[in-house]
Scaffold this active site. Structure first.
Site, PDB file in Angstrom:
ATOM      1  N   ASP A  40       1.150   0.188  -5.577  1.00  0.00           N
ATOM      2  CA  ASP A  40       0.787   0.588  -6.693  1.00  0.00           C
ATOM      3  C   ASP A  40       0.753   2.041  -7.471  1.00  0.00           C
ATOM      4  O   ASP A  40       0.824   2.600  -6.778  1.00  0.00           O
ATOM      5  CB  ASP A  40      -0.747   0.358  -5.685  1.00  0.00           C
ATOM      6  CG  ASP A  40      -1.707   0.149  -6.031  1.00  0.00           C
ATOM      7  OD1 ASP A  40      -2.048   0.510  -7.472  1.00  0.00           O
ATOM      8  OD2 ASP A  40      -2.920  -0.401  -6.113  1.00  0.00           O
ATOM      9  N   THR A  79      -5.214  -2.439 -10.852  1.00  0.00           N
ATOM     10  CA  THR A  79      -4.648  -2.834  -9.970  1.00  0.00           C
ATOM     11  C   THR A  79      -4.900  -4.742 -10.105  1.00  0.00           C
ATOM     12  O   THR A  79      -4.222  -4.437  -9.684  1.00  0.00           O
ATOM     13  CB  THR A  79      -5.823  -2.027  -8.979  1.00  0.00           C
ATOM     14  OG1 THR A  79      -5.165  -1.056  -8.469  1.00  0.00           O
ATOM     15  CG2 THR A  79      -4.914  -3.150  -7.438  1.00  0.00           C
ATOM     16  N   LYS A 161      -4.263  -3.528  -0.162  1.00  0.00           N
ATOM     17  CA  LYS A 161      -5.362  -3.770  -0.776  1.00  0.00           C
ATOM     18  C   LYS A 161      -5.621  -5.377  -1.032  1.00  0.00           C
ATOM     19  O   LYS A 161      -4.195  -6.231  -1.243  1.00  0.00           O
ATOM     20  CB  LYS A 161      -5.193  -3.338  -1.921  1.00  0.00           C
ATOM     21  CG  LYS A 161      -6.179  -1.955  -2.011  1.00  0.00           C
ATOM     22  CD  LYS A 161      -5.482  -1.416  -3.673  1.00  0.00           C
ATOM     23  CE  LYS A 161      -5.261   0.365  -3.961  1.00  0.00           C
ATOM     24  NZ  LYS A 161      -5.191   0.369  -5.464  1.00  0.00           N
ATOM     25  N   ARG A 163      -7.089  -6.842  -2.891  1.00  0.00           N
ATOM     26  CA  ARG A 163      -6.519  -7.586  -4.542  1.00  0.00           C
ATOM     27  C   ARG A 163      -5.788  -7.801  -4.769  1.00  0.00           C
ATOM     28  O   ARG A 163      -4.857  -8.677  -5.127  1.00  0.00           O
ATOM     29  CB  ARG A 163      -7.277  -6.721  -5.227  1.00  0.00           C
ATOM     30  CG  ARG A 163      -7.157  -5.702  -5.724  1.00  0.00           C
ATOM     31  CD  ARG A 163      -8.019  -4.769  -6.308  1.00  0.00           C
ATOM     32  NE  ARG A 163      -8.231  -3.700  -6.729  1.00  0.00           N
ATOM     33  CZ  ARG A 163      -9.217  -2.634  -5.732  1.00  0.00           C
ATOM     34  NH1 ARG A 163      -9.321  -2.928  -4.791  1.00  0.00           N
ATOM     35  NH2 ARG A 163      -8.792  -1.337  -6.455  1.00  0.00           N
ATOM     36  N   ASP A 290      -0.989   4.890  -5.234  1.00  0.00           N
ATOM     37  CA  ASP A 290      -2.211   4.705  -5.559  1.00  0.00           C
ATOM     38  C   ASP A 290      -3.413   5.719  -5.190  1.00  0.00           C
ATOM     39  O   ASP A 290      -4.267   6.123  -5.849  1.00  0.00           O
ATOM     40  CB  ASP A 290      -2.987   3.265  -6.086  1.00  0.00           C
ATOM     41  CG  ASP A 290      -4.008   3.370  -7.049  1.00  0.00           C
ATOM     42  OD1 ASP A 290      -3.648   2.873  -7.882  1.00  0.00           O
ATOM     43  OD2 ASP A 290      -5.082   3.161  -6.274  1.00  0.00           O
ATOM     44  N   ASP A 335       2.062  -2.633 -10.338  1.00  0.00           N
ATOM     45  CA  ASP A 335       0.542  -3.444 -11.336  1.00  0.00           C
ATOM     46  C   ASP A 335       0.311  -2.276 -12.846  1.00  0.00           C
ATOM     47  O   ASP A 335      -0.547  -2.484 -12.747  1.00  0.00           O
ATOM     48  CB  ASP A 335      -0.487  -3.442 -10.181  1.00  0.00           C
ATOM     49  CG  ASP A 335      -1.011  -1.954  -9.592  1.00  0.00           C
ATOM     50  OD1 ASP A 335       0.232  -0.607  -9.278  1.00  0.00           O
ATOM     51  OD2 ASP A 335      -1.653  -1.606  -9.106  1.00  0.00           O
ATOM     52  N   HIS A 480      -5.687   5.943 -13.774  1.00  0.00           N
ATOM     53  CA  HIS A 480      -5.445   4.914 -14.670  1.00  0.00           C
ATOM     54  C   HIS A 480      -5.951   4.279 -15.184  1.00  0.00           C
ATOM     55  O   HIS A 480      -7.109   4.091 -15.294  1.00  0.00           O
ATOM     56  CB  HIS A 480      -4.091   4.290 -14.395  1.00  0.00           C
ATOM     57  CG  HIS A 480      -5.013   3.342 -12.900  1.00  0.00           C
ATOM     58  ND1 HIS A 480      -5.145   2.175 -12.786  1.00  0.00           N
ATOM     59  CD2 HIS A 480      -5.022   4.122 -11.402  1.00  0.00           C
ATOM     60  CE1 HIS A 480      -5.926   2.348 -12.058  1.00  0.00           C
ATOM     61  NE2 HIS A 480      -5.199   2.621 -11.022  1.00  0.00           N
TER      62      HIS A 480
HETATM   63 ZN   LIG Z   1      -3.712  -0.425  -8.587  1.00  0.00          ZN
END
Ligand SMILES: [Zn+2]
Length: 548
Positions: A40, A79, A161, A163, A290, A335, A480
Site C-alpha cells: 500500500d 486504496t 486492511k 478493503r 501506507d 494500490d 495521495h
Molecule cells: Zn492505499
C-alpha cells in the site's frame, strides 16, 4: 522473529495434507500458485529510490520481469479503487470502486456516505460502523474466475486492511482475512479456524511486548533530521519504538507487515496452496507502508526503515515458499503511489509546495456558495474532503441546482489551487481512455474512475504540489489521491524461478496484471470484459501471452 512465528503457526496446522503434485515440467507449464502482493502506497519513486540497497525479496523481484513505471492509471488514486484494479483487469470505472468512499444521497440510512467495502443495506450501520462486504465490486477477480473455471482452485486473501483483502479476493474467495485490533477477522458469521486463532494469539503476544524500535540502516542516515509541521510536532527521525498494547503504533510500524507475511506463509502451508493439480491464488495486502507514509511522510527515516524491513520480510517469506518446494509466480505492485509532506518538500528544493486552503473544504464551499446564491442549506455541497467528488443537496429544485452548480464552478475555477473541475455530464460524455497511460489527459484519467451512479455531480482536481490536508498537527501529515504521477506510478514486478530478467521502462497499467496472470495459467478471459492487456513476460523470443 518471522521464522519462529512460522514454526509455531505451522505446528498448529489442522487441515489434511494434500497429495504432492509433480513439479512444473517446462516454463510454459502453469505455475501452481499465484502470489499477488500489494504494498500500500509503494510508489514507483520509493521502489527506485532504495533499489541499490535491496538484498531480500525486493532484490529477487527486481531480477524478474520489471515494469518500474506501472500505472494505477485513474484519477482517484486511493486504496480501494487501486486494489480493485489489481486482480480484476478493470479500471475503477468498470469495477465500480471509484473511491474509498462515495455518497449516496438517496440511501435509506441516515449516513449517506458509503464505504467501498461495506453493505450499507444492513440495518443499524454507518460508513464508520459498517458490515464488511464485497457487494460494491461489479466485476469478478482472478480468483473468482479461477474458481468458476475449476471449483477446486483455492482462493485466499489476507491483508492489513479490509478493503485490500476484499477487493483482491472478491466475493468467491475461500478465505478473506484482515487485521483488526483483535487480530485477523473476516466477514460476519465466518468461524475462526485454528490457524487464525493461533495467529491471533501470536499477534496478541507481540502487541503486549514493547518494541524498543528498529536500528537505523546506513542508507537511512542522511534522512535522519526532524521536520516540523507546527504545533510542536515533527517527523523524520522515528524508529518505531512502541509501548505495549498500542494497536495504532503497531499498525504504523514494520511489525504489521511482518505479521501479515507470517500469516500468509502459514496459510499457504496450512491450506496446502500450490500443491494441487490446478493453480491456486493468495493475495496479500501489506498495509504498513501506507500508514507510515500518512503518519510520517515518504522521505524520512520512518519510510526508509519500513522499506528496508519490507525487503527483508519479503525475502524470508519467499524463502519459506521455496522450502515448501512450491512452483509459484509472484506479482508485486501497489494500490497507488504517494507524495511527501510539503514541509520536507520545501526543504528539498520544492519551495512551491503547499497545503490546501481550508476554503476548499465542502462545508466552507457550501457557505460561500450559499452566500453567493442566497440558497441556504446546511449541506449544499457534500464530499469527503477538499478534492475529489462533490455532491449537491438532493432537495434543491432544478433551477436552484443549476444556480448552485454555476456558482460553485465559478468559485472553484477562480481559486489558485484548483487545476480543473469536471461536471458529471462532461465525464459521462468523455470517451474511455486508451493509449499510453503516461500521456492521458486529466479528463481521461477522471473517466477511468467515473461511475454514473456513484460519482459526484462535480469532480474537483487540485493543482500538483498541493497536499489536501489543511492541518498536519492532529492526524496525517501527507497523503495521495491526486491525478498526478507521484500518486499514479507504481512498480509492477513479476518473478518466477527460472524467469529471465528484463526491464520495460514504458508505462503499463495495473489492469494488465490480471490478463497477464490468466494467460500463464491458460485461463481464457473475454477481452471485452476487462480494460487490461496481457504483458508478455518472456524475455526475447517466445510469448507468455500466447503460450508460444
Ligand atoms: Zn492505499
Amino acid at each position: 522473529m518471522l521464522k519462529k512465528a512460522l514454526a509455531v503457526l505451522l505446528a498448529a496446522a489442522s487441515l489434511p495434507a494434500i497429495a504432492q503434485a509433480p513439479a512444473a515440467e517446462s516454463p510454459a507449464a502453469a505455475p501452481r500458485l499465484i502470489v499477488a502482493i500489494s504494498v500500500d502506497q509503494f510508489s514507483a519513486d520509493l521502489f527506485s529510490e532504495y533499489r541499490p540497497f535491496y538484498s531480500g525479496g525486493l532484490k529477487r523481484l527486481s531480477e524478474g520481469a520489471v515494469f518500474p513505471r506501472g500505472y494505477q492509471s485513474h484519477a482517484a488514486t486511493e486504496t480501494c479503487p487501486g486494489h480493485s484494479t489489481i486482480l480484476t483487469g478493470s479500471r475503477p470505472s468498470r469495477t465500480g470502486i471509484i473511491a474509498n468512499s462515495w455518497m449516496d444521497l438517496n440511501a435509506a440510512r441516515a449516513d449517506k456516505t458509503i464505504y467501498c467495502a461495506e453493505d450499507e443495506s444492513r440495518p443499524g450501520t454507518s460508513s464508520s460502523n459498517y458490515v464488511p462486504s464485497s457487494i460494491h465490486l461489479r466485476v469478478p477477480t482472478l480468483g473468482g474466475r479461477m474458481k468458476a473455471a475449476n471449483p477446486a482452485a483455492r482462493v485466499v486473501s489476507v491483508a492489513g486492511k479490509d478493503r485490500a483483502a476484499i477487493m483482491m479476493g472478491g466475493p468467491r474467495a475461500d478465505q478473506t482475512w484482515w487485521l483488526s485490533p483483535k487480530g485477523y477477522v473476516s466477514y460476519p458469521g465466518v468461524a475462526t479456524p485454528p490457524l487464525v486463532a493461533r495467529v491471533n494469539e501470536i499477534f496478541t503476544q507481540r502487541l503486549a511486548t514493547v518494541n524498543p524500535g528498529f536500528e537505523l540502516p546506513p542508507q537511512c542516515a542522511p534522512k535522519d533530521f526532524p521536520v516540523s509541521v507546527g504545533g510542536g510536532k515533527s517527523v523524520g527521525t522515528g524508529r518505531f519504538a512502541r509501548p505495549a498494547d498500542n494497536f495504532g503504533a503497531f499498525r504504523a510500524s514494520p511489525e504489521q507487515d511482518a505479521l501479515t507475511l507470517a500469516f500468509a506463509a502459514a496459510a499457504i502451508e496450512n491450506v496446502g496452496l500450490g500443491k494441487q493439480a490446478q493453480t491456486d491464488i493468495i493475495s496479500i495486502g501489506l498495509s504498513a507502508t501506507d500508514v507510515i507514509g500518512h503518519a510520517y511522510g515518504t522521505e524520512g527515516t520512518e519510510s526508509c526503515i519500513q522499506i528496508d524491513r519490507l525487503d527483508r520480510e519479503l525475502g524470508a517469506f519467499f524463502d519459506q515458499l521455496d522450502k515448501q518446494g512450491l512452483d509459484y509466480i509472484v506479482i508485486l505492485t501497489a494500490d497507488h503511489g504517494g507524495h511527501d509532506l510539503p514541509e520536507r518538500h520545501r526543504q528539498n528544493a520544492m519551495p512551491m509546495e503547499q497545503r490546501v486552503d481550508r476554503a476548499l473544504m465542502p462545508r466552507a464551499l457550501s457557505e460561500a456558495v450559499a452566500a453567493k446564491t442566497g440558497i441556504g442549506s446546511k449541506d449544499l455541497i457534500q464530499g469527503d474532503g477538499p478534492s475529489g467528488d462533490l455532491y449537491f443537496d438532493r432537495s434543491l429544485s432544478r433551477t436552484q441546482r443549476a444556480k448552485v452548480e454555476a456558482a460553485t464552478l465559478a468559485l472553484l475555477r477562480a481559486h489558485p489551487q484548483v487545476e480543473t473541475v469536471f461536471t458529471k455530464a462532461q465525464l459521462a460524455a468523455a470517451p474511455s481512455p486508451s493509449g499510453p497511460p503516461e500521456s492521458w489527459s486529466l479528463l481521461q484519467e477522471a473517466k477511468a474512475s467515473f461511475d454514473p451512479e456513484r460519482s459526484g455531480d462535480l469532480l474537483l482536481l487540485l493543482k500538483p504540489r498541493i497536499t489536501p490536508i489543511a492541518d498536519p498537527v492532529k492526524g496525517s501529515v501527507a497523503t495521495h489521491g491526486s491525478p498526478w504521477d507521484t500518486d499514479r506510478r507504481v512498480p509492477i514486478l513479476f518473478w518466477r524461478k527460472g524467469m529471465q530478467h528484463f526491464e520495460q521502462p514504458l508505462g503499463v497499467e495495473t489492469v494488465d496484471i490480471m490478463p497477464t496472470l490468466a494467460a500463464l495459467i491458460h485461463l481464457p478471459v473475454p477481452r471485452n470484459e476487462i480494460d487490461g492487456r496481457c504483458l508478455d513476460l518472456t524475455a526475447g523470443e517466445g510469448d507468455s501471452c500466447t503460450g508460444q
